[in-house]
Design an enzyme around this catalytic site. Structure first.
Site, PDB file in Angstrom:
ATOM      1  N   GLY A  64      37.772   3.835  -1.777  1.00  0.00           N
ATOM      2  CA  GLY A  64      38.989   3.548  -2.506  1.00  0.00           C
ATOM      3  C   GLY A  64      40.102   3.713  -1.403  1.00  0.00           C
ATOM      4  N   GLY A 103      43.925   5.668  -0.716  1.00  0.00           N
ATOM      5  CA  GLY A 103      44.730   6.710  -0.494  1.00  0.00           C
ATOM      6  C   GLY A 103      44.401   8.032  -0.063  1.00  0.00           C
ATOM      7  N   ASN A 104      44.734   9.142  -0.249  1.00  0.00           N
ATOM      8  CA  ASN A 104      44.716  10.344   0.758  1.00  0.00           C
ATOM      9  C   ASN A 104      43.165  11.027   0.604  1.00  0.00           C
ATOM     10  OD1 ASN A 104      47.198  10.082   1.682  1.00  0.00           O
ATOM     11  ND2 ASN A 104      48.184  11.227  -0.222  1.00  0.00           N
ATOM     12  N   VAL A 105      42.841  10.770  -0.560  1.00  0.00           N
ATOM     13  CA  VAL A 105      41.569  11.276  -0.657  1.00  0.00           C
ATOM     14  C   VAL A 105      40.418  10.692  -0.120  1.00  0.00           C
ATOM     15  CG1 VAL A 105      39.460  11.793  -2.599  1.00  0.00           C
ATOM     16  CG2 VAL A 105      41.988  12.233  -3.088  1.00  0.00           C
ATOM     17  N   GLU A 144      36.825  -2.768   0.299  1.00  0.00           N
ATOM     18  CA  GLU A 144      37.609  -3.737   0.338  1.00  0.00           C
ATOM     19  C   GLU A 144      38.974  -3.233   1.311  1.00  0.00           C
ATOM     20  OE1 GLU A 144      38.549  -3.374  -3.912  1.00  0.00           O
ATOM     21  OE2 GLU A 144      39.133  -1.321  -3.733  1.00  0.00           O
ATOM     22  N   ASN A 161      48.054   1.914 -11.954  1.00  0.00           N
ATOM     23  CA  ASN A 161      47.757   0.763 -11.018  1.00  0.00           C
ATOM     24  C   ASN A 161      46.719  -0.403 -11.454  1.00  0.00           C
ATOM     25  OD1 ASN A 161      49.217   2.272  -9.213  1.00  0.00           O
ATOM     26  ND2 ASN A 161      47.356   3.073  -8.172  1.00  0.00           N
ATOM     27  N   GLY A 175      38.970  -2.656  -7.273  1.00  0.00           N
ATOM     28  CA  GLY A 175      37.666  -2.905  -7.086  1.00  0.00           C
ATOM     29  C   GLY A 175      36.629  -1.887  -7.377  1.00  0.00           C
ATOM     30  N   LYS A 205      49.560  18.331 -11.606  1.00  0.00           N
ATOM     31  CA  LYS A 205      50.830  19.018 -12.360  1.00  0.00           C
ATOM     32  C   LYS A 205      50.789  20.485 -12.331  1.00  0.00           C
ATOM     33  CE  LYS A 205      52.602  14.894 -12.828  1.00  0.00           C
ATOM     34  NZ  LYS A 205      53.371  14.088 -11.618  1.00  0.00           N
TER      35      LYS A 205
HETATM   36  O1  0RQ Z   1      51.519  11.014 -10.039  1.00  0.00           O
HETATM   37  O2  0RQ Z   1      52.898  10.516  -8.156  1.00  0.00           O
HETATM   38  O3  0RQ Z   1      53.853  11.238 -10.502  1.00  0.00           O
HETATM   39  O4  0RQ Z   1      52.511  12.969  -9.004  1.00  0.00           O
HETATM   40  O5  0RQ Z   1      48.812  10.279 -11.076  1.00  0.00           O
HETATM   41  O6  0RQ Z   1      47.637  10.832  -8.384  1.00  0.00           O
HETATM   42  O7  0RQ Z   1      46.771  12.281  -7.009  1.00  0.00           O
HETATM   43  O8  0RQ Z   1      48.462  10.889  -6.098  1.00  0.00           O
HETATM   44  O9  0RQ Z   1      46.176  10.056  -6.446  1.00  0.00           O
HETATM   45  O10 0RQ Z   1      47.091   8.441  -5.138  1.00  0.00           O
HETATM   46  O11 0RQ Z   1      44.739   8.938  -5.090  1.00  0.00           O
HETATM   47  O12 0RQ Z   1      45.745   7.571  -6.874  1.00  0.00           O
HETATM   48  C1  0RQ Z   1      43.479   6.969  -9.616  1.00  0.00           C
HETATM   49  C2  0RQ Z   1      45.888   6.406  -9.315  1.00  0.00           C
HETATM   50  C3  0RQ Z   1      44.801   8.075  -8.027  1.00  0.00           C
HETATM   51  C4  0RQ Z   1      44.200   5.483  -7.684  1.00  0.00           C
HETATM   52  C5  0RQ Z   1      44.529   6.660  -8.530  1.00  0.00           C
HETATM   53  C6  0RQ Z   1      49.085  11.103 -11.638  1.00  0.00           C
HETATM   54  C7  0RQ Z   1      49.433  12.147 -10.688  1.00  0.00           C
HETATM   55  C8  0RQ Z   1      50.349  11.200  -9.634  1.00  0.00           C
HETATM   56  C9  0RQ Z   1      48.643   9.308  -8.747  1.00  0.00           C
HETATM   57  P1  0RQ Z   1      53.121  11.450  -9.489  1.00  0.00           P
HETATM   58  P2  0RQ Z   1      47.503  10.954  -7.024  1.00  0.00           P
HETATM   59  P3  0RQ Z   1      45.924   8.925  -5.814  1.00  0.00           P
HETATM   60  C10 0RQ Z   1      40.621   1.069  -4.342  1.00  0.00           C
HETATM   61  C11 0RQ Z   1      39.508   1.091  -5.830  1.00  0.00           C
HETATM   62  C12 0RQ Z   1      42.132   3.042  -9.524  1.00  0.00           C
HETATM   63  C13 0RQ Z   1      41.432   1.849  -8.802  1.00  0.00           C
HETATM   64  C14 0RQ Z   1      40.706   1.980  -7.664  1.00  0.00           C
HETATM   65  C15 0RQ Z   1      43.868   4.144  -8.536  1.00  0.00           C
HETATM   66  C16 0RQ Z   1      49.712   9.879  -9.627  1.00  0.00           C
HETATM   67  O13 0RQ Z   1      43.071   5.997  -7.010  1.00  0.00           O
HETATM   68  O14 0RQ Z   1      44.699   3.458  -8.871  1.00  0.00           O
HETATM   69  O15 0RQ Z   1      39.837   3.032  -7.767  1.00  0.00           O
HETATM   70  N1  0RQ Z   1      42.542   4.052  -8.668  1.00  0.00           N
HETATM   71  N2  0RQ Z   1      40.285   1.274  -6.966  1.00  0.00           N
HETATM   72  O16 0RQ Z   1      50.130  13.090 -10.922  1.00  0.00           O
HETATM   73  C17 0RQ Z   1      48.486  12.205 -15.868  1.00  0.00           C
HETATM   74  C18 0RQ Z   1      46.135  12.708 -15.191  1.00  0.00           C
HETATM   75  C19 0RQ Z   1      46.446  12.185 -13.759  1.00  0.00           C
HETATM   76  C20 0RQ Z   1      47.843  12.095 -13.685  1.00  0.00           C
HETATM   77  C21 0RQ Z   1      46.746  11.899 -11.611  1.00  0.00           C
HETATM   78  N3  0RQ Z   1      44.758  13.096 -15.645  1.00  0.00           N
HETATM   79  N4  0RQ Z   1      47.053  12.605 -16.190  1.00  0.00           N
HETATM   80  N5  0RQ Z   1      48.828  12.034 -14.618  1.00  0.00           N
HETATM   81  N6  0RQ Z   1      47.974  11.626 -12.359  1.00  0.00           N
HETATM   82  N7  0RQ Z   1      45.933  12.157 -12.685  1.00  0.00           N
HETATM   83  C22 0RQ Z   1      41.966   0.422  -4.852  1.00  0.00           C
HETATM   84  C23 0RQ Z   1      41.905  -1.004  -4.748  1.00  0.00           C
HETATM   85  O17 0RQ Z   1      41.108  -1.698  -5.476  1.00  0.00           O
HETATM   86  C24 0RQ Z   1      43.006  -1.882  -4.195  1.00  0.00           C
END
Ligand code: 0RQ
Length: 498
Positions: A258, A260-262, A284, A374, A378, A398
């Site tokens: 996917g 992002g940083n992870v 993708e 978001n 994919g 958090k």
């Molecule tokens: O919020 O910015 O206010 O602190 O969610 O979390 O840790 O920065 O993670 O940027 O890797 O995104 C799942 C969103 C992770 C992304 C998701 C809050 C957290 C933070 C973002 P802040 P991080 P990332 C490739 C494949 C779905 C689609 C996918 C995503 C913000 O990976 O959109 O995988 N995936 N597609 O604090 C409340 C929780 C939380 C939470 C995280 N449990 N409860 N808030 N956050 N976990 C992409 C494409 O297909 C294009």
């Protein structure tokens, strides 16, 4: 037919209130950069005159501030699909001001052809080149470009000279036949080509070409922190153990990760691991880490829908096209994310969860079960069809107040039937072949933060019988406790039992 060069403002005049507009690109890579801003200005001017002006928006995936951001700020978005990540747009969606429906990215182009979402009035596409006879050479992101160009009545091309015409050959562009005439999509290895290096459109539909010189947005990766590094290392260790156990071919399999940083940390850890052979990528979004590994000889080939890399990396690629051109292929998302191809190639899929439940279900999209983050992107295309489907997540968010592992996900994107492995910074939960109670113990022991392990073990002891021991009185107590006291660790199950 001679091309008609026009300004962005003139191009915006071709877009009318209530039009459905398709945009090229995938992530900010390959999006038009200047015409959306001109449409936004037009919308603001119309609103000031008291006239309505909103458009329906089809994109490949997320875009950037100059597309989603500009149109959202202008309140010019009637509806939007699929994946998005712009803060202004997200606020409109969650405030109920913009209609949004989320989709698996592989399905949008075919859904448009099937007529599910109305017609496409205008396609606005970024190109590295366009010819009088209607050949369009996309830039670094393809998305739904071939389909919107064929379906739209009018095509507006943003000809962006930041992308050299010499990238011709880095794309594989086509559209499948639709059922009942569809045949197999004959991609048998990530580097197979089945289309053309450009998109052929009806030249009479190109109403104007707007010259630009706007770069893609710069990607901004946070440096590795101990949590993302540990997750990356755990993914690499898991895949090495799969190879050693003979559950993975010794030449390895193509990888999807996917954004992002992870994802970048995972790729870095895989690249550094001497027990993993040089591998292919079938994904993708091709990020910086892939290009870095390509230069080191650790990634042999990358097929994707978008080259979403930082500005310095794209300059490096363009300065060394001889090296990169036969190692990178950009396809429409209908192919990069195609379930048939993903399953055939045996793609190892790695995506990020917002939250997981202790039985292996995943919420990728809705914070607290209600607020759209978001979109599914994919992740569903790949997870359901991967050779082994992995989800990663930090165990808490958090400052530990939120556990990423809960009794029941507050929104459900990927089911226990599709998810094979979950990995946090604490370890690897291998869910294969385990029943729900065994899965819960595996996830609690291996992935959950130690602060939450006793609480979730207590949950399993609440005396519920049946295949899956969910307690319907308190399966959302973590979420309710977060709303009440601001910290999921304060949960006392007896407070929630009826
Ligand atoms: O919020 O910015 O206010 O602190 O969610 O979390 O840790 O920065 O993670 O940027 O890797 O995104 C799942 C969103 C992770 C992304 C998701 C809050 C957290 C933070 C973002 P802040 P991080 P990332 C490739 C494949 C779905 C689609 C996918 C995503 C913000 O990976 O959109 O995988 N995936 N597609 O604090 C409340 C929780 C939380 C939470 C995280 N449990 N409860 N808030 N956050 N976990 C992409 C494409 O297909 C294009």
């Amino acid at each position: 037919m001679a091309l008609r060069f026009i300004t962005a403002e003139e191009a915006a005049e071709f877009v009318q209130h209530n039009d459905n507009v398709g945009f090229s690109g995938f992530t900010p890579a390959g999006n038009p950069k200047v015409v959306p801003g001109a449409i936004a200005k037009r919308a603001i001017a119309e609103h000031e005159k008291g006239n309505p002006f909103q458009i329906g928006m089809f994109t490949g995936a997320s875009t950037g501030a100059r597309l989603d951001g500009a149109l959202a700020k202008a309140e010019a978005v009637k509806f939007r699909t699929p994946y998005q990540s712009n803060t202004d747009l997200r606020n409109l969606i969650n405030g109920g001001a913009t209609s949004y429906f989320d989709l698996h990215l592989s399905t949008l182009a075919q859904d448009l052809r099937y007529g599910f979402y109305g017609k496409v009035d205008v396609a606005i596409v970024e190109a590295a080149d366009v010819t009088e006879d209607g050949k369009i050479l996309p830039t670094t992101g393809v998305g739904i470009l071939p389909t919107i160009c064929r379906l739209a009545d009018k095509i507006i091309v943003e000809l962006n000279d930041k992308h050299p015409k010499e990238i011709m050959g880095m794309h594989d562009l086509c559209e499948p036949l639709d059922p009942p005439a569809r045949r197999d999509l004959p991609i048998y290895s990530p580097s197979d080509r089945i289309g053309k290096p450009y998109v052929q459109v009806d030249p009479s539909k190109i109403v104007g070409v707007v010259r630009t010189s706007e770069p893609n947005d710069d990607s901004d990766f946070a440096p590795l922190d101990p949590v993302t590094k540990a997750i990356g290392d755990n993914v690499a260790a898991f895949l090495v153990s799969e190879m050693k156990a003979g559950r993975m071919p010794k030449e390895f399999l193509p990888l999807q990760s996917g954004v992002g940083n992870v994802a970048n940390a995972v790729l870095g850890a895989l690249g550094d691991n001497p027990d993993i052979p040089a591998f292919n990528v079938y994904t993708e979004v091709i990020q910086d880490a892939v290009i870095d590994l390509m230069k080191k000889g650790r990634v042999k080939f990358a097929s994707g829908c978008s080259l979403s890399v930082s500005r310095s990396v794209i300059q490096d690629i363009y300065a060394n096209l001889d090296f990169f051109k036969d190692k990178i292929l950009l396809r429409p998302q209908e192919y990069s994310n195609n379930p048939e191809i993903v399953r055939r190639l045996g793609v190892i899929t790695i995506n990020t969860a917002l939250e997981a439940d202790i039985f292996g279900n995943i919420n990728s999209t809705h914070v607290g079960g209600t607020r759209m983050m978001n979109g599914i992107g994919g992740s569903g295309d790949f997870t359901r069809n991967g050779y082994v489907s992995i989800f990663t997540t930090p165990s808490t968010m958090k400052d530990g107040k939120i556990s990423s592992f809960v009794p029941m996900v507050a929104h459900h994107d990927h089911s226990e039937h599709s998810v094979k492995v979950i990995i946090s910074e604490w370890g690897v939960a291998d869910l294969r072949g385990k029943n729900p109670r065994e899965r819960a113990r595996e996830i609690i022991d291996k992935c959950v933060h130690p602060d939450y392990r006793p609480i979730l073990r207590e949950y399993l002891e609440l005396g519920v019988k049946g295949q899956t021991p969910q307690n319907l009185d308190c399966c959302f107590a973590f979420h309710q406790e977060l709303a009440k006291s601001g910290d999921m660790r304060n949960v006392r199950w007896e407070d929630y039992m009826k």
